[in-house]
Write an enzyme that holds these catalytic residues in place. Structure first.
Site, PDB file in Angstrom:
ATOM      1  CE  LYS A  23      14.203 -36.888  20.509  1.00  0.00           C
ATOM      2  NZ  LYS A  23      14.695 -35.495  20.336  1.00  0.00           N
ATOM      3  NE  ARG A  72      12.823 -34.566  26.536  1.00  0.00           N
ATOM      4  CZ  ARG A  72      11.909 -34.562  25.576  1.00  0.00           C
ATOM      5  NH1 ARG A  72      11.421 -35.669  25.111  1.00  0.00           N
ATOM      6  NH2 ARG A  72      11.517 -33.425  25.062  1.00  0.00           N
ATOM      7  NE  ARG A 108      10.034 -29.898  15.505  1.00  0.00           N
ATOM      8  CZ  ARG A 108      10.438 -30.615  16.561  1.00  0.00           C
ATOM      9  NH1 ARG A 108      11.157 -31.703  16.383  1.00  0.00           N
ATOM     10  NH2 ARG A 108      10.149 -30.222  17.772  1.00  0.00           N
ATOM     11  NE  ARG A 138       6.616 -29.772  19.371  1.00  0.00           N
ATOM     12  CZ  ARG A 138       7.495 -30.629  19.862  1.00  0.00           C
ATOM     13  NH1 ARG A 138       7.741 -31.763  19.223  1.00  0.00           N
ATOM     14  NH2 ARG A 138       8.129 -30.374  20.985  1.00  0.00           N
ATOM     15  NE  ARG A 157      11.270 -28.129  22.829  1.00  0.00           N
ATOM     16  CZ  ARG A 157      11.077 -28.167  21.503  1.00  0.00           C
ATOM     17  NH1 ARG A 157      10.871 -27.047  20.834  1.00  0.00           N
ATOM     18  NH2 ARG A 157      11.091 -29.295  20.875  1.00  0.00           N
TER      19      ARG A 157
HETATM   20  P1  AMP Z   1       9.091 -33.513  22.512  1.00  0.00           P
HETATM   21  O1  AMP Z   1       7.948 -33.677  21.558  1.00  0.00           O
HETATM   22  O2  AMP Z   1       9.804 -34.795  22.779  1.00  0.00           O
HETATM   23  O3  AMP Z   1      10.030 -32.397  22.113  1.00  0.00           O
HETATM   24  O4  AMP Z   1       8.454 -33.083  23.903  1.00  0.00           O
HETATM   25  C1  AMP Z   1       7.724 -31.870  24.044  1.00  0.00           C
HETATM   26  C2  AMP Z   1       7.594 -31.511  25.511  1.00  0.00           C
HETATM   27  O5  AMP Z   1       6.874 -32.541  26.194  1.00  0.00           O
HETATM   28  C3  AMP Z   1       8.905 -31.399  26.255  1.00  0.00           C
HETATM   29  O6  AMP Z   1       9.498 -30.106  26.118  1.00  0.00           O
HETATM   30  C4  AMP Z   1       8.461 -31.680  27.694  1.00  0.00           C
HETATM   31  O7  AMP Z   1       7.796 -30.560  28.244  1.00  0.00           O
HETATM   32  C5  AMP Z   1       7.429 -32.772  27.488  1.00  0.00           C
HETATM   33  N1  AMP Z   1       8.024 -34.133  27.505  1.00  0.00           N
HETATM   34  C6  AMP Z   1       8.135 -35.010  26.473  1.00  0.00           C
HETATM   35  N2  AMP Z   1       8.707 -36.160  26.865  1.00  0.00           N
HETATM   36  C7  AMP Z   1       8.976 -36.012  28.184  1.00  0.00           C
HETATM   37  C8  AMP Z   1       9.573 -36.848  29.178  1.00  0.00           C
HETATM   38  N3  AMP Z   1      10.038 -38.076  28.876  1.00  0.00           N
HETATM   39  N4  AMP Z   1       9.679 -36.358  30.442  1.00  0.00           N
HETATM   40  C9  AMP Z   1       9.225 -35.139  30.762  1.00  0.00           C
HETATM   41  N5  AMP Z   1       8.666 -34.292  29.880  1.00  0.00           N
HETATM   42  C10 AMP Z   1       8.538 -34.719  28.610  1.00  0.00           C
END
Ligand code: AMP
Length: 214
Positions: free
Chosen positions: A17, A92, A127, A160, A171
Site C-alpha cells: 500500500k 481498518r 522492509r 519498524r 498483525r
Molecule cells: P500500519 O503502518 O498501517 O501497518 O499501522 C501500524 C499500526 O498502527 C497498526 O498495527 C495498528 O496498531 C495501528 N493502526 C494503523 N492504522 C490503524 C487504524 N485505522 N485503526 C486502528 N489502528 C491502526
C-alpha cells in the site's frame, strides 16, 4: 471519463500500500493519509494520544477507533485533501468505515492489493522505511540505490519495531479477522477493485491506474 481521487488502499500489512501510495501522490498530487504514519508521529512526539496508542501498536493490535478517527478527521479537513486523498491503512474495520459514512466522507474507489500470506512475511521482515518521508523499501525486492538512504529524499532508512516476526503474526491475524471483512463491505457498495499485488511494482501500479478510471 474522470479519474477517481478519493481513494483507499486496502490490503494486508506488506501488501504494498505504502509503495504504491507514493507513486499515486507523485502522479495525482493528492496526499497519502496513512493512519500508521500519523500514529507513529504521535508516538514520536509523545502526545497523550501517542502514549495511549503505543501499547496497541507494539503488540500489533488495532488502536481504539476513537483515537484513530480523531486523527483522520483532522487530517482530512486540511486544505491539501480538498481535491482528493489516498487513505492508507484506514478504515481498518467495519465500524471505522461506518464512521466515515456517518461524517459524509465518501470514497470513489477502494483498491485492494491481494498478496498471498506466505509472501507477506518475507516482505515485512525485509522492509525498511524512510524516517523523513516514510517511503518504503525492501532489502532484496526493492533496495534503495545507496544502502540505508532514501532515494526520494535522502532520509535515513530504518526497520519498524512491529516488523518483527512475532508482531507480524499478530498483525496478519488482525487483518484477517477485522480488516478483510471490508472487502465484502466495499464490494457491496460497488467501489471495490481487486488488484493482484504480486509481480513488478510498475505492473501493479499500471493496474491501479486502470482501476481509477470512472
Ligand atoms: P500500519 O503502518 O498501517 O501497518 O499501522 C501500524 C499500526 O498502527 C497498526 O498495527 C495498528 O496498531 C495501528 N493502526 C494503523 N492504522 C490503524 C487504524 N485505522 N485503526 C486502528 N489502528 C491502526
Amino acid at each position: 471519463m474522470s479519474i477517481a481521487t478519493r481513494l483507499m488502499l486496502l490490503g494486508a500489512p506488506g501488501a504494498g500500500k505504502g509503495t504504491q501510495a507514493v507513486r499515486l501522490v507523485d502522479e495525482l498530487g493528492i496526499p497519502q493519509i496513512s493512519t500508521g504514519d500519523l500514529l507513529r508521529n504521535a508516538v514520536a512526539q509523545g502526545t497523550d494520544l501517542g502514549k495511549e496508542a503505543q501499547t496497541y501498536m507494539a503488540a500489533g493490535k488495532l488502536v481504539p477507533d476513537e483515537l484513530v478517527l480523531s486523527l483522520v478527521v483532522a487530517r482530512l479537513s486540511e486544505p491539501d485533501a480538498a481535491n482528493g486523498y489516498i487513505l492508507d491503512g484506514f478504515p481498518r474495520n467495519i465500524s471505522q468505515a461506518e464512521a466515515l459514512v456517518a461524517r459524509g466522507i465518501k470514497l470513489d474507489r477502494v483498491l485492494s492489493l491481494d498478496v498471498p500470506k506466505e509472501e507477506l512475511i518475507g516482505r515485512l521482515t525485509g522492509r525498511r522505511i524512510c524516517r523523513a518521508c516514510q517511503a518504503s523499501y525492501h532489502l532484496t525486492f526493492n533496495p534503495s540505490k545507496k544502502e540505508g538512504v532514501c532515494d526520494r529524499c535522502g532520509g535515513e532508512l530504518y526497520q519498524r519495531k512491529d516488523d518483527s516476526a512475532d508482531v507480524i503474526a499478530n498483525r496478519l491475524e488482525v487483518y484477517e479477522a477485522q480488516t478483510a471483512p471490508l472487502l465484502d463491505y466495499y464490494e457491496k457498495a460497488g467501489i471495490l477493485r481487486r488488484i493482484p499485488g504480486t509481480g513488478s511494482i510498475e505492473g501493479i501500479y499500471a493496474a491501479i491506474q486502470n482501476a481509477l478510471v470512472m
